[in-house]
Design an enzyme around this catalytic site. Structure first.
Site, short mmCIF file in Angstrom:
data_model
loop_
_atom_site.label_atom_id
_atom_site.label_comp_id
_atom_site.label_asym_id
_atom_site.label_seq_id
_atom_site.Cartn_x
_atom_site.Cartn_y
_atom_site.Cartn_z
N ASP A 7 -1.38 -8.34 -5.58
CA ASP A 7 -1.77 -9.45 -6.47
C ASP A 7 -1.09 -10.71 -5.91
O ASP A 7 -0.53 -10.69 -4.80
CB ASP A 7 -1.42 -9.14 -7.93
CG ASP A 7 0.07 -9.19 -8.23
OD1 ASP A 7 0.88 -9.35 -7.27
OD2 ASP A 7 0.45 -9.07 -9.41
N HIS A 8 -1.12 -11.79 -6.69
CA HIS A 8 -0.51 -13.04 -6.22
C HIS A 8 1.00 -12.89 -6.00
O HIS A 8 1.57 -13.50 -5.11
CB HIS A 8 -0.80 -14.17 -7.22
CG HIS A 8 -0.42 -13.82 -8.63
ND1 HIS A 8 -1.12 -12.88 -9.37
CD2 HIS A 8 0.59 -14.26 -9.44
CE1 HIS A 8 -0.56 -12.77 -10.57
NE2 HIS A 8 0.48 -13.58 -10.62
N CYS A 64 2.97 -5.91 -5.77
CA CYS A 64 2.86 -6.94 -6.82
C CYS A 64 4.24 -7.58 -6.94
O CYS A 64 5.05 -7.45 -6.03
CB CYS A 64 2.34 -6.36 -8.13
SG CYS A 64 3.35 -5.07 -8.90
N GLY A 65 4.51 -8.29 -8.03
CA GLY A 65 5.79 -8.98 -8.14
C GLY A 65 6.96 -8.01 -8.12
O GLY A 65 7.90 -8.15 -7.34
N THR A 66 6.89 -7.01 -8.99
CA THR A 66 7.98 -6.02 -9.08
C THR A 66 7.61 -4.69 -8.45
O THR A 66 8.50 -3.87 -8.21
CB THR A 66 8.28 -5.72 -10.56
OG1 THR A 66 7.07 -5.23 -11.17
CG2 THR A 66 8.77 -6.96 -11.30
N GLY A 67 6.34 -4.43 -8.27
CA GLY A 67 5.86 -3.12 -7.82
C GLY A 67 5.59 -2.18 -9.00
O GLY A 67 4.96 -1.13 -8.82
N ILE A 68 6.01 -2.56 -10.18
CA ILE A 68 5.90 -1.66 -11.33
C ILE A 68 4.43 -1.51 -11.77
O ILE A 68 3.92 -0.40 -11.93
CB ILE A 68 6.78 -2.15 -12.50
CG1 ILE A 68 8.26 -2.10 -12.10
CG2 ILE A 68 6.54 -1.30 -13.75
CD1 ILE A 68 9.20 -2.77 -13.10
N GLY A 69 3.76 -2.63 -11.98
CA GLY A 69 2.37 -2.57 -12.45
C GLY A 69 1.47 -1.84 -11.46
O GLY A 69 0.60 -1.05 -11.85
N HIS A 97 10.12 13.90 0.86
CA HIS A 97 10.13 14.79 -0.30
C HIS A 97 8.86 14.69 -1.14
O HIS A 97 8.39 15.69 -1.68
CB HIS A 97 11.34 14.49 -1.19
CG HIS A 97 12.63 14.99 -0.61
ND1 HIS A 97 13.80 15.07 -1.33
CD2 HIS A 97 12.94 15.44 0.65
CE1 HIS A 97 14.77 15.55 -0.56
NE2 HIS A 97 14.27 15.77 0.65
N ARG A 131 9.94 23.74 -0.20
CA ARG A 131 10.09 23.64 -1.66
C ARG A 131 9.43 22.37 -2.21
O ARG A 131 8.99 22.32 -3.36
CB ARG A 131 11.56 23.72 -2.07
CG ARG A 131 12.41 22.55 -1.62
CD ARG A 131 13.89 22.77 -1.93
NE ARG A 131 14.70 21.60 -1.67
CZ ARG A 131 15.12 21.22 -0.46
NH1 ARG A 131 14.78 21.91 0.60
NH2 ARG A 131 15.88 20.15 -0.32
N HIS A 132 9.35 21.34 -1.36
CA HIS A 132 8.73 20.09 -1.81
C HIS A 132 7.21 20.26 -1.97
O HIS A 132 6.60 19.63 -2.82
CB HIS A 132 9.07 18.95 -0.85
CG HIS A 132 10.54 18.76 -0.68
ND1 HIS A 132 11.36 18.36 -1.72
CD2 HIS A 132 11.36 18.98 0.38
CE1 HIS A 132 12.60 18.30 -1.30
NE2 HIS A 132 12.65 18.69 -0.03
C1 RB5 Z 1 2.44 -10.99 -12.18
O1 RB5 Z 1 3.01 -12.11 -12.77
C2 RB5 Z 1 3.37 -9.78 -12.33
O2 RB5 Z 1 3.37 -9.35 -13.64
C3 RB5 Z 1 2.91 -8.67 -11.39
O3 RB5 Z 1 2.94 -9.14 -10.08
C4 RB5 Z 1 3.74 -7.41 -11.39
O4 RB5 Z 1 5.09 -7.69 -11.23
C5 RB5 Z 1 3.48 -6.45 -12.48
O5 RB5 Z 1 4.07 -5.36 -12.56
#
Ligand code: RB5
Length: 149
Positions: A7-8, A64-69, A97, A131-132
């Site tokens: 994403d951006h 993405c910004g954090t990689g979480i989404g 692993h 095992r993995h």
């Molecule tokens: C976008 O602002 C941000 O939410 C996205 O890049 C990401 O970090 C979501 O997990």
């Protein structure tokens, strides 16, 4: 074949990673986004994870910004093992692993040098099996139970 998307929030790091992949002559398709305008990360996670899930691509990279989404979204796809990595150890373990078929990173968390290093480690590492393999089979079994509910 490898597919990559961001994403951006991950766009800048993605351009650095694309350069690295070109230097390493890794065959890669960029599925967007194509600039720093605000977009929704699930749209790009779906493009990359959809290609890996269908077998059209062997590997993927999502940023993405954090990689979480991106990791939450990508892991909804059957057969996808998307790993969010933060350091060299997790980049290596993601392959050795977890046999992660998608590498996920945070463009607002990592320096370009870190991101490129993690991609190199992940590409150059090998799944240990044993095992993995059993543990990955258990993940597949969970997936099949959930799908047939
Ligand atoms: C976008 O602002 C941000 O939410 C996205 O890049 C990401 O970090 C979501 O997990």
């Amino acid at each position: 074949m490898l597919v990559i998307g961001s994403d951006h929030g991950g766009y800048e790091l993605k351009t650095e990673i694309l350069q690295l992949l070109e230097e390493r002559a890794v065959k890669c398709t960029d599925l967007g986004t194509d600039g720093s305008d605000s977009v929704d990360y699930p749209d790009f996670a779906a493009k990359v994870a959809g290609a890996v899930s269908s077998g059209e691509a062997e590997l993927g990279i999502l940023i993405c910004g954090t990689g979480i989404g991106m990791s939450i979204s990508a892991n909804k796809f059957p057969g996808v093992r998307a790993a969010l990595v933060h350091d060299e150890f997790t980049a290596q373990m993601a392959r050795e692993h977890n046999n992660a078929n998608i590498l996920v990173m945070g463009g607002r968390v990592l320096t370009p040098e870190q991101g490129k290093k993690f991609v190199e480690i992940w590409l150059d590492s090998t799944f240990e099996g044993g095992r993995h393999r059993n543990r990955l089979d258990k993940i597949t079994a969970i997936e099949q139970r959930v799908i047939s509910r």
